[in-house]
Design a protein around this motif. Sequence first.
Motif, short mmCIF file in Angstrom:
data_model
loop_
_atom_site.label_atom_id
_atom_site.label_comp_id
_atom_site.label_asym_id
_atom_site.label_seq_id
_atom_site.Cartn_x
_atom_site.Cartn_y
_atom_site.Cartn_z
N UNK A 199 -0.62 -17.19 -1.65
CA UNK A 199 -1.93 -16.18 -1.74
C UNK A 199 -2.72 -16.81 -0.32
N UNK A 200 -2.94 -18.30 -0.25
CA UNK A 200 -4.01 -18.73 0.69
C UNK A 200 -3.28 -18.51 2.13
N UNK A 201 -1.87 -18.49 2.22
CA UNK A 201 -1.26 -18.09 3.43
C UNK A 201 -1.72 -16.69 3.79
N UNK A 202 -1.69 -15.73 2.90
CA UNK A 202 -2.00 -14.38 3.26
C UNK A 202 -3.55 -14.52 3.31
N UNK A 203 -4.32 -15.09 2.55
CA UNK A 203 -5.81 -14.98 2.81
C UNK A 203 -6.04 -15.15 4.40
N UNK A 204 -5.55 -16.35 4.92
CA UNK A 204 -5.45 -16.80 6.44
C UNK A 204 -5.49 -15.60 7.22
N UNK A 205 -4.24 -14.74 6.95
CA UNK A 205 -3.79 -13.59 7.67
C UNK A 205 -4.88 -12.66 7.49
N UNK A 206 -5.28 -12.50 6.23
CA UNK A 206 -6.26 -11.23 6.13
C UNK A 206 -7.73 -11.41 6.86
N UNK A 207 -8.05 -12.93 6.84
CA UNK A 207 -9.36 -13.01 7.59
C UNK A 207 -9.17 -13.24 9.11
N UNK A 208 -7.89 -13.08 9.53
CA UNK A 208 -7.43 -13.14 11.02
C UNK A 208 -8.05 -14.63 11.29
#
Length: 250
Positions: A199-208
């Motif tokens: 989820x933390x990896x995905x959050x970084x991607x979501x936030x660009x």
Amino acid sequence: MILPWRSTKTADLREQTVQYLTDAILSQQVKPGEFLPPEGLLSKQLDVSRSTVREAITVLETRGLVRRQHGIGILVTDQSQAAAVSSLSLLLQTRKTTLRDLVEVRLGLECLIAVLAARNATADEILAMERALAPMSQPDSTVAAYTQADLEFHLRLSEASHNPVYVILLDAVRDLLLESIHATYRLDGHTERRLRDHTQILDGVRLHDPQAAQSAMRSHLQNTESLLRQLGLVTGPPVLEPTTSEDHLG
């Protein structure tokens, strides 16, 4: 047909024919879903024997560029990536690649994938990653569904990098990656930490946010290495040293 034929006396005729047809396909003079001219016609057009044409077609088949449809013709396909992945995967198997080798490769490969995904991911690609992770948040997911979701997340992340080389390379190690996921699952299974890592990896991607995505991936890989060491599947000096400020993007 298609491209001009330039024959040279010194070159192998089969290789010339392979290159000619490959160029025609890659330049989309003949597109996926279309058929090459019959072997007899190609033989006349290129002034080579039919056996030379057949040998060239066989080479193109192994590269995933065409498929023979008996009684119909030679269909141009779009399976070159699958063929490349299969070749790389087979090579890795013959070299007896270890999980330590995988951890080392993932450090360089997936940290950069995370950075590029954070920079380049589209809304649809982020949605695909969210869907891939969904089974990991469901307590009743089977082991097969959970581990496949883990693998799918990493594959979708590579696609979001928009770098086809990374996609091919990660796909080539998918069997080793799945082996690693299955192995570590025996220790931590459906844990909050495992889901949090992804989820933390995905959050970084979501936030660009490339730095956040890279840091989250590195932390995930450190956790993975730790679990593999507990299982005795990775030995020797640490692959991943503790994170320092120099490990992050500037």
